[in-house]
Design a protein around this motif. Structure first.
Motif, PDB file in Angstrom:
ATOM      1  N   ALA A  35       9.110  -0.647   6.261  1.00 58.87           N
ATOM      2  CA  ALA A  35       8.491   0.652   6.024  1.00 58.87           C
ATOM      3  C   ALA A  35       9.306   1.974   6.025  1.00 58.87           C
ATOM      4  O   ALA A  35       8.409   3.106   5.215  1.00 58.87           O
ATOM      5  N   GLU A  36       9.581   2.040   6.548  1.00 60.10           N
ATOM      6  CA  GLU A  36      10.721   3.484   6.482  1.00 60.10           C
ATOM      7  C   GLU A  36      11.228   4.056   5.558  1.00 60.10           C
ATOM      8  O   GLU A  36      10.827   4.728   4.595  1.00 60.10           O
TER       9      GLU A  36
ATOM     10  N   TYR B 117       0.584  -1.686  -0.237  1.00 63.68           N
ATOM     11  CA  TYR B 117       0.001  -0.128  -0.050  1.00 63.68           C
ATOM     12  C   TYR B 117       1.168   1.246  -0.070  1.00 63.68           C
ATOM     13  O   TYR B 117       0.196   2.312  -0.569  1.00 63.68           O
ATOM     14  N   ILE B 118       1.901   1.330   0.854  1.00 69.57           N
ATOM     15  CA  ILE B 118       3.004   2.074   0.699  1.00 69.57           C
ATOM     16  C   ILE B 118       3.462   2.283  -0.434  1.00 69.57           C
ATOM     17  O   ILE B 118       3.444   4.093  -1.157  1.00 69.57           O
ATOM     18  N   ASP B 119       3.892   2.101  -1.091  1.00 71.73           N
ATOM     19  CA  ASP B 119       4.690   1.521  -2.606  1.00 71.73           C
ATOM     20  C   ASP B 119       3.856   2.114  -3.769  1.00 71.73           C
ATOM     21  O   ASP B 119       4.696   2.179  -4.692  1.00 71.73           O
ATOM     22  N   ALA B 120       2.414   1.538  -3.134  1.00 72.67           N
ATOM     23  CA  ALA B 120       1.634   1.958  -4.896  1.00 72.67           C
ATOM     24  C   ALA B 120       1.798   3.404  -4.093  1.00 72.67           C
ATOM     25  O   ALA B 120       1.731   4.246  -3.259  1.00 72.67           O
ATOM     26  N   GLN B 121       1.388   4.606  -5.116  1.00 69.99           N
ATOM     27  CA  GLN B 121       2.317   5.897  -5.168  1.00 69.99           C
ATOM     28  C   GLN B 121       1.127   7.160  -4.786  1.00 69.99           C
ATOM     29  O   GLN B 121       0.037   8.122  -4.690  1.00 69.99           O
ATOM     30  N   THR B 122      -0.540   5.782  -5.312  1.00 70.59           N
ATOM     31  CA  THR B 122      -1.979   6.551  -5.437  1.00 70.59           C
ATOM     32  C   THR B 122      -1.811   6.292  -3.738  1.00 70.59           C
ATOM     33  O   THR B 122      -3.525   7.256  -3.274  1.00 70.59           O
ATOM     34  N   CYS B 123      -1.248   6.294  -2.440  1.00 76.71           N
ATOM     35  CA  CYS B 123      -1.759   6.455  -1.065  1.00 76.71           C
ATOM     36  C   CYS B 123      -1.234   7.664  -0.932  1.00 76.71           C
ATOM     37  O   CYS B 123      -2.294   8.641   0.091  1.00 76.71           O
TER      38      CYS B 123
END
Length: 418
Positions: A364-365, A337-343
Motif C-alpha cells: 500500500a505504501e 484502486y490505488i494503482d489506478a491514477q484515476t483515483c
C-alpha cells in the motif's frame, strides 16, 4: 610613581575585562543561560556586577534548580525563592517556575509578586498529582501576554471574561471544573494538551491564528472555532470520537477556515471523516493551505481514499507529510484502486516536497508513493523515512524504478546511521 603604577594596572585589568563592556542586553542573555546559582554568584565579581543579576528581567527557576535546592529541605527551597524575588530590582518580565518534582506550599505568594511586577510571560509547572488552583490575580493580570500552565486546576472568578492582553495560552494536563468562557480579542495562539473538562470551555477569539488540540476524547466543542476567520494553523489529534455528529462538526469547521495555511489531521480524524460514503470531491476547497500533515492508516481504504480527496482539495499545496499508521496491508482489489491514477484524477501542480514517515515497505505504501510520483509535475523532493531496519537495497531499487512526472524530482531514502 606608585600612583602611576596603580593606574596602569587598573587600566590593564579593564582591557582584559571585555565581558563587562558588552551591551547590557548581551550580558543579560549570558546570565539567563547560566544556572540560577551561577548567575547569582556574578554579583561578587566587582561593583559593576553587583546588581546586574538582581535586575535581570527574566527569571527561570527550572526543574533541575528547584529539585537540587529542595533536596536540602522544603524550608530552604522556599527561603531561597523568597530571597531571589525580594532582592530583585525592577520588573520581572518573564517568570518560569517548575516545581513538578517539589512539594511547594508558597506558590500563591510568588505568583502574586510577579503579577504585581509587570510579568508578561508566565510558566508554571506543578507536580502530576497537584490540585493547585490558578489564583485569581493571574486571571486579572493586565500585563500578561503569554501563559503556560501544567497540572493545574483552571477555575476563573465569576467576573472573569478573558485575559485583557494575552496572545498565547498553553494548557497541558489542566482541569476545568466549571463553565469557563474565554473572550479574548488579542488571543493568537491556543494549545490544549491532555486537559480534563474541556466540555466546560468556550473560546471566543476572532483573532485566533493557531490552534493545537490533542486529547484522548473529543470533549471540546469545535463549533466555538468556526468564527475564527484568521486561523492559519490547525492541529487535531483526538484518539476517540464519541458520536457521528462530530464528523459534521469537523467538516463544518474545515469548511469555515478559508485562511488556513497549515493543517495536521491524524488517522482518527480521517477515520471519522471517512465514515460512511466519501463523496468524490469534498465540500470544501482551501486555497491558502500549502502545508499538510496527515496520519494515515494505509491499510484502511476509507482513510486512503479520503486522504487523496483531501489532498486534491488544496490547489496550492506545496508540502505534504504522511505519517504511516497501522501495519496491515490492504486487499488486492484496493491495491488496484490505488494503482489506478484515476483515483487522483488531476495533477498536483504546486506540490514540491513530500515526506513519508514510519515507512515499512508495504504494498500500500509503495503504490501510494508511485501514485504521488506520477501526479506531481513540480515535485522536487520525495523523502522516505523508514520505521526500522528494512531490506533497504531492494526497496530503494523498486522506488527508483517508479516513473516520475517531474524531471527535477529527487528520491531520498533516509536511513538511520548508527
Amino acid at each position: 610613581m606608585i600612583r602611576v603604577s596603580i593606574k596602569m594596572a587598573a587600566a590593564e585589568m579593564d582591557k582584559e575585562d571585555r565581558i563587562s563592556y558588552l551591551p547590557r542586553n548581551v550580558i543579560d542573555r549570558i546570565l539567563e543561560l547560566l544556572p540560577v546559582e551561577d548567575a547569582a554568584r556574578t554579583s561578587i565579581l566587582s561593583t559593576k556586577w553587583r546588581y546586574i543579576w538582581a535586575m535581570l528581567p527574566n527569571l527561570v527557576l527550572d526543574k533541575p534548580f528547584c529539585k537540587k535546592v529542595a533536596a536540602r529541605s522544603d524550608c530552604v527551597f522556599n527561603a531561597i525563592v523568597d530571597k531571589i524575588l525580594l532582592q530583585h530590582l525592577g520588573d520581572v518580565l518573564k517568570f518560569d517556575l517548575d516545581v513538578s518534582a517539589v512539594q511547594c506550599p508558597d506558590i500563591d505568594r510568588w505568583m502574586l509578586y510577579v503579577t504585581r511586577n509587570g510579568v508578561k510571560k508566565l510558566k508554571l509547572n506543578m507536580s502530576k498529582d497537584s490540585t493547585f488552583k490558578v489564583p485569581s490575580y493571574i486571571f486579572n493580570c493586565p500585563t500578561l501576554t503569554k501563559l503556560k500552565l501544567f497540572n493545574c486546576v483552571f477555575k476563573p472568578p465569576k467576573s472573569f471574561r478573558g485575559f485583557p492582553n494575552l496572545t498565547t495560552l498553553y494548557l497541558e494536563k489542566v482541569t476545568f471544573v466549571s463553565t469557563t468562557e474565554i473572550i479574548n480579542v488579542s488571543l493568537v495562539n491556543l494549545t490544549l494538551m491532555h486537559c480534563n473538562g474541556t466540555q466546560y470551555l468556550n473560546i471566543v477569539s476572532a483573532g485566533l491564528k493557531s490552534l493545537y488540540y490533542c486529547e484522548s476524547h473529543c470533549n471540546l466543542d469545535l463549533n466555538c472555532f468556526i468564527n475564527c476567520k484568521k486561523l492559519t494553523y490547525l492541529y487535531l489529534e483526538v484518539l476517540n470520537y464519541s458520536t457521528p455528529a462530530e464528523r459534521l462538526t469537523l467538516e463544518k469547521l474545515l469548511l469555515s477556515l478559508t485562511t488556513l495555511e497549515k493543517l495536521t489531521l491524524c488517522s482518527q480524524e480521517l477515520e471519522l471523516l471517512s465514515a460512511g460514503a466519501v463523496p468524490k470531491g469534498l465540500p470544501f476547497t482551501l486555497n491558502c493551505l500549502w502545508h499538510l500533515h496527515l496520519g494515515v492508516d494505509l491499510g484502511q481504504i476509507g482513510q486512503t481514499y479520503y486522504a487523496l480527496e483531501l489532498i486534491k482539495s488544496f490547489p496550492n499545496l506545496s508540502k505534504l507529510e504522511i505519517w504511516v499508521q497501522g501495519r496491515d496491508d490492504i486487499v488486492e482489489a484496493d491495491l488496484k484502486y490505488i494503482d489506478a491514477q484515476t483515483c487522483l484524477d488531476r495533477p498536483l501542480n504546486k506540490l514540491k516536497d513530500v515526506t513519508m514517515h514510519y515507512f515499512v515497505g508495504s504494498k500500500a505504501e509503495l503504490f501510494f508513493i508511485k501514485l504521488l510520483l506520477a501526479r506531481t509535475p513540480s515535485l522536487e523532493r520525495m523523502s522516505i523515512e523508514p520505521a526500522g531496519s528494512l531490506e533497504e537495497w531492494n526497496i530503494a531499487i523498486e522506488l527508483m524504478r517508479f516513473p516520475r512526472a517531474s524531471p527535477k524530482a529527487e528520491l531520498w531514502y533516509l536511513t538511520n546511521v548508527d
